[in-house]
Design an enzyme around this catalytic site. Sequence first.
Site, PDB file in Angstrom:
ATOM      1  N   HIS A 111      -9.850  -6.404 -30.279  1.00  0.00           N
ATOM      2  CA  HIS A 111     -11.240  -6.577 -29.539  1.00  0.00           C
ATOM      3  C   HIS A 111     -11.467  -5.416 -28.516  1.00  0.00           C
ATOM      4  CE1 HIS A 111     -11.844 -11.307 -30.821  1.00  0.00           C
ATOM      5  NE2 HIS A 111     -12.133 -10.357 -31.245  1.00  0.00           N
TER       6      HIS A 111
ATOM      7  N   TYR B  17     -17.388  -5.144 -16.606  1.00  0.00           N
ATOM      8  CA  TYR B  17     -15.930  -4.454 -17.015  1.00  0.00           C
ATOM      9  C   TYR B  17     -15.270  -3.667 -16.201  1.00  0.00           C
ATOM     10  CZ  TYR B  17     -16.914  -6.553 -21.440  1.00  0.00           C
ATOM     11  OH  TYR B  17     -17.104  -7.677 -22.344  1.00  0.00           O
TER      12      TYR B  17
ATOM     13  N   ALA C 288       2.485 -20.769 -21.732  1.00  0.00           N
ATOM     14  CA  ALA C 288       2.876 -19.655 -22.721  1.00  0.00           C
ATOM     15  C   ALA C 288       4.333 -19.042 -22.032  1.00  0.00           C
ATOM     16  CB  ALA C 288       2.061 -18.642 -22.665  1.00  0.00           C
TER      17      ALA C 288
ATOM     18  N   GLU D 176      -3.052 -26.512 -24.688  1.00  0.00           N
ATOM     19  CA  GLU D 176      -3.801 -27.866 -25.357  1.00  0.00           C
ATOM     20  C   GLU D 176      -4.140 -27.684 -26.839  1.00  0.00           C
ATOM     21  OE1 GLU D 176      -7.411 -27.983 -23.148  1.00  0.00           O
ATOM     22  OE2 GLU D 176      -7.956 -25.815 -23.536  1.00  0.00           O
TER      23      GLU D 176
ATOM     24  N   CYS E 143     -17.021   7.182 -25.841  1.00  0.00           N
ATOM     25  CA  CYS E 143     -18.375   8.125 -25.732  1.00  0.00           C
ATOM     26  C   CYS E 143     -19.313   7.857 -26.983  1.00  0.00           C
ATOM     27  CB  CYS E 143     -17.924   9.695 -25.635  1.00  0.00           C
ATOM     28  SG  CYS E 143     -19.388  10.585 -25.499  1.00  0.00           S
TER      29      CYS E 143
ATOM     30  N   GLN F  74      -6.168 -10.390 -28.996  1.00  0.00           N
ATOM     31  CA  GLN F  74      -7.853 -10.566 -28.815  1.00  0.00           C
ATOM     32  C   GLN F  74      -8.015 -10.180 -27.207  1.00  0.00           C
ATOM     33  OE1 GLN F  74      -9.395 -14.578 -30.476  1.00  0.00           O
ATOM     34  NE2 GLN F  74      -7.340 -14.708 -30.285  1.00  0.00           N
TER      35      GLN F  74
ATOM     36  N   ASN G 111       0.412 -23.377 -27.350  1.00  0.00           N
ATOM     37  CA  ASN G 111      -0.804 -23.383 -26.616  1.00  0.00           C
ATOM     38  C   ASN G 111      -0.697 -24.688 -25.563  1.00  0.00           C
ATOM     39  OD1 ASN G 111      -3.436 -21.710 -26.740  1.00  0.00           O
ATOM     40  ND2 ASN G 111      -4.407 -23.606 -27.145  1.00  0.00           N
TER      41      ASN G 111
ATOM     42  N   ARG H  87     -13.333  -6.155 -14.522  1.00  0.00           N
ATOM     43  CA  ARG H  87     -12.125  -6.566 -15.427  1.00  0.00           C
ATOM     44  C   ARG H  87     -11.179  -5.544 -15.647  1.00  0.00           C
ATOM     45  NH1 ARG H  87     -14.358  -9.159 -20.006  1.00  0.00           N
ATOM     46  NH2 ARG H  87     -12.269  -9.578 -20.980  1.00  0.00           N
TER      47      ARG H  87
END
Length: 235
Positions: free
Chosen positions: A112, A59, A222, A206, A120, A94, A204, A62
């Site tokens: 999410h 993360y 998009a 697909e 913490c 999300q 989308n 990320r």
Amino acid sequence: MRRMHGIRNIVILTGAGISAESGLCTFRADDGLWEDHRVEDVASPAGFRRDPGLVQRFYDERRKNIMAAEPNAAHLALAKLDEAWDGELLIVTQNIDDLNERAGAKRVLHMHGEGLSAWCLACGARHPWTGTLLDGPPCPVCGEVALRPDIVWFGEMPYEMDRIFNAITRADLFVSIGTSGAVYPAAGFVQQAKSARARTLELNLERSQGSAWFDETRLGPASELVPEWVEEMLR
Ligand code: BV8
């Protein structure tokens, strides 16, 4: 002012596909995020207990990528709609990136969690976070070394499910952008929208796993589909 299409309340669900053109990997593309990590190793409480270093490093990486990315035309179009829309509107993402907010959108909900937030486990406080967590920084409130990414991992309850449920129940239109429909409960929202007699539209690259539930599916990037759709809504 009621627009010509009679739609007042809109819920927009977004997934990794809306941020793909901003350089943030999606999950299931060939070079998808999880390729070199097993999902359960980096996005689950058990994975964090087993190897917190691996998860913090994942993360931290990320977080760096999120800060290096820029909103694209799809994020900017949603921000324009959010600004101009006088009916109810909720962008349920999300994604853990902040590209919707950086594009100017206000009515955004991160079901999410957020990459630029630390939580913490000792005192429960949440902190905007742009640095790293691997080196075990103390919590700015309680001083304990107990910070984890403020992310909803598999097996954990997504955030603000009641607010999402109420918004979908009141929706006239449910739009899904850049998601494969592989992860629940998000993948089940279109069915709830249908039972609330909302119109359902998928934008989308697909067809997704839930395509059959949508009244209309438009295929393409998009950055092209979302500005086109927003112009239609504001006409
Ligand atoms: C829970 C944060 C209990 C981490 C994430 C029912 C049936 C089966 C399984 C379950 C079920 N209910 C629950 C489960 C278990 C599990 C689940 O769904 N497993 C799956 C794998 C089967 N769900 C959970 O554990 C959830 N929690 O259930 O708690 C509970 C629930 C409710 C009430 C009480 C208790 C928690 C799930 C959340 C996990 N955390 N993210 C992180 O980001 O690191 S999930 C993560 O994966 C994302 O947030 C997202 O949700 C998902 C990835 O999907 P997408 O975003 O759609 O990305 P993907 O790559 O798959 O697809 C991209 C799409 O974009 C593609 O279709 C592609 O074509 C398109 N695209 C690509 N480029 C573009 C594009 N489109 C347009 N333009 C482009 N340029």
